[in-house]
Design a protein around this motif. Structure first.
Motif, mmCIF file in Angstrom:
data_model
loop_
_atom_site.group_PDB
_atom_site.id
_atom_site.type_symbol
_atom_site.label_atom_id
_atom_site.label_comp_id
_atom_site.label_asym_id
_atom_site.label_seq_id
_atom_site.Cartn_x
_atom_site.Cartn_y
_atom_site.Cartn_z
ATOM 1 N N TYR A 1 8.961 2.459 -9.120
ATOM 2 C CA TYR A 1 9.075 2.130 -7.697
ATOM 3 C C TYR A 1 10.499 2.277 -7.175
ATOM 4 O O TYR A 1 10.716 2.283 -5.951
ATOM 5 C CB TYR A 1 8.517 0.737 -7.434
ATOM 6 C CG TYR A 1 7.007 0.725 -7.411
ATOM 7 C CD1 TYR A 1 6.303 1.320 -6.363
ATOM 8 C CD2 TYR A 1 6.277 0.168 -8.457
ATOM 9 C CE1 TYR A 1 4.923 1.347 -6.351
ATOM 10 C CE2 TYR A 1 4.891 0.191 -8.456
ATOM 11 C CZ TYR A 1 4.218 0.783 -7.396
ATOM 12 O OH TYR A 1 2.851 0.820 -7.393
ATOM 13 N N ASP B 1 0.826 -1.195 0.000
ATOM 14 C CA ASP B 1 0.000 0.000 0.000
ATOM 15 C C ASP B 1 0.870 1.259 0.000
ATOM 16 O O ASP B 1 1.888 1.336 0.688
ATOM 17 C CB ASP B 1 -0.916 -0.016 1.226
ATOM 18 C CG ASP B 1 -2.014 1.024 1.129
ATOM 19 O OD1 ASP B 1 -3.136 0.648 0.744
ATOM 20 O OD2 ASP B 1 -1.753 2.200 1.433
ATOM 21 N N GLN B 2 0.425 2.258 -0.750
ATOM 22 C CA GLN B 2 1.211 3.486 -0.871
ATOM 23 C C GLN B 2 1.339 4.219 0.463
ATOM 24 O O GLN B 2 2.322 4.938 0.681
ATOM 25 C CB GLN B 2 0.571 4.416 -1.922
ATOM 26 C CG GLN B 2 0.820 3.986 -3.363
ATOM 27 C CD GLN B 2 0.021 2.753 -3.763
ATOM 28 O OE1 GLN B 2 -1.025 2.480 -3.178
ATOM 29 N NE2 GLN B 2 0.491 2.032 -4.769
#
Length: 430
Positions: free
Chosen positions: A132, A101-102
């Motif tokens: 990423y 999750d960000q």
């Protein structure tokens, strides 16, 4: 990758027994979950935040890296706990956090924690790796990729000089061995729909491991299936082509198994440790692979297949609901005392019997998982060959045992498919 350039062997740790088993058998790194924000939240064996210092201490003694898995779907009410957990992990000096999750990625980045991208983000190409890389030093690739695709990404990282926050080239991690899920890189909603219990929150109800029939609702015709366990894949095993895996340029090989027993961790890590070392020194061979495969079959497994690495389009499904292990453990007693000067362990026999020549397993939070053959024993202070329920025994052994360590006898599994005792089956990836 380890300091000597070898592939990093990453081991599961669902409890202190398995953690110690991983450390004793050559793991370069371990991964584990804490409380409810990990993909094994349903298991009763999760570590707590209070365990983090002890985990780090044990790992640092062996020079092993420690990874916290914090890779569930996150809701607003989780955010405060996430920050607390990451702050505690940072203070305890956990090496890195495995995240999806960000919100987790952002806060870990904010406090300066190393980040590894979970397979559930489904990284499948070099451009996603580049994105990423702004946040993470290691990418766990989608497990549906072939080795050819993995190699292409690994080569592109070098060619395009893709570096993470550390300034080092991004490292590629892939799954090497253990349970697979029918869902794409672990994202599954069957359990949520059927039981309002989200697999993506670590609460899978194992729908895919059950037996089903398929019925045509218009005619009532029941479709005959070659395999009734049509959603339960065999376990992944890369041992037979591990040299090709190494050639693909991966830096980290991850072993599944946080829900499996300490002896599973000990056996699998020991085999892959020897195999990785043999590739480096040029002694990896078909004969050795056969030996390692025989050992891997003794612990919990649903049968083995090569995943998608060699190009298969469809999965290979298990024929039974439980384990196909060729060996099972039978609980027979618990530890009482260890006499270090004479290297003797004392146990009480609570069930069944034990005789000279039997293969035994001793497990415990500090002991880990230790196997040995009983070469001699004293029964109530008298030399004997057979101990039964109620007896107190002493056995010469080279490792220290602790009070309340569990003593098992390891026996050949007569009926393939019987479940291993006290094993929490696992489904998801990290």
């Amino acid at each position: 990758m380890t300091k000597d350039g070898k592939i990093e062997l990453m081991a599961p740790a669902g409890n202190f027994e398995s953690l110690q088993a991983a450390l004793d058998n050559g793991a370069d790194s371990v991964y584990f979950g804490v409380d409810q924000l990990n993909m094994r939240a349903r298991a009763s064996i999760n570590f707590t935040m209070g365990d983090l210092p002890e985990i780090v201490n044990r790992c640092e003694e062996k020079g092993v890296r420690s990874y916290l898995t914090l890779n569930t779907i996150i809701y607003d009410h989780d955010l405060s706990l996430i920050k607390t957990l990451l702050d505690q992990a940072k203070e305890a000096k956990i090496t890195a956090v495995i995240a999806m999750d960000q919100s987790v990625i952002a806060y870990a980045r904010q406090i300066g924690m190393e980040i590894h991208i979970s397979t559930q983000i489904n990284v499948t190409n070099i451009e996603t790796v580049k994105f990423y890389a702004m946040f993470a030093d290691t990418m766990v690739l989608s497990r549906e990729l072939s080795l050819k695709q993995v190699k292409k990404i690994a080569e592109s990282i070098i060619k395009d000089d893709v570096r993470g926050p550390s300034g080092n080239l991004v490292e590629v991690e892939i799954f090497g061995h253990g349970a697979l899920c029918m869902a794409v890189s672990g994202k599954c909603y069957l359990s949520l729909h059927s039981h309002n219990s989200s697999a993506n929150r670590g609460a899978c109800k194992q729908n895919c491991r059950k037996k089903y029939t398929v019925i045509d609702q218009e005619s009532g015709f029941e479709i005959e299936l070659d395999n009734e366990y049509m959603m339960s894949p065999k376990d992944l095993c890369t041992m037979e082509f591990l040299d090709q895996v190494a050639d693909a340029g991966i830096k980290v090989l991850k072993i599944e198994g946080r829900g499996r027993s300490p002896e599973y961790v000990a056996t699998v890590i020991r085999c892959y440790r020897e195999a990785i070392d043999s590739i480096v020194d040029g002694t990896y061979s078909a004969e050795k692979v056969d030996y390692w495969m025989g050992l891997l079959q003794t612990v919990y497994n649903r049968g083995f297949w090569s995943g998608y690495y060699l190009g298969q389009k469809l999965g290979e499904w298990s024929a039974i609901p439980g384990s196909m292990a060729t060996q099972k453990k039978v609980y027979i007693g618990k530890g009482q005392h260890y006499f270090p000067k004479s290297s003797i362990g004392q146990f009480t026999i609570d069930a069944y019997d034990l005789k000279v020549g039997d293969l035994i397993l001793v497990t415990g939070p500090t002991t880990g998982a230790q196997e040995m053959v009983v070469e001699s024993m004293m029964i109530d202070d008298v030399s004997g060959e057979l101990a039964t329920k109620g007896d107190n025994i002493t056995i010469p052994m080279k490792f220290r045992i602790r009070p309340s360590d569990k003593l098992y006898k390891l026996v050949k599994e007569e009926q393939a498919g019987a479940k291993e005792d006290n094993v929490e089956e696992e489904t998801y990836s990290h």
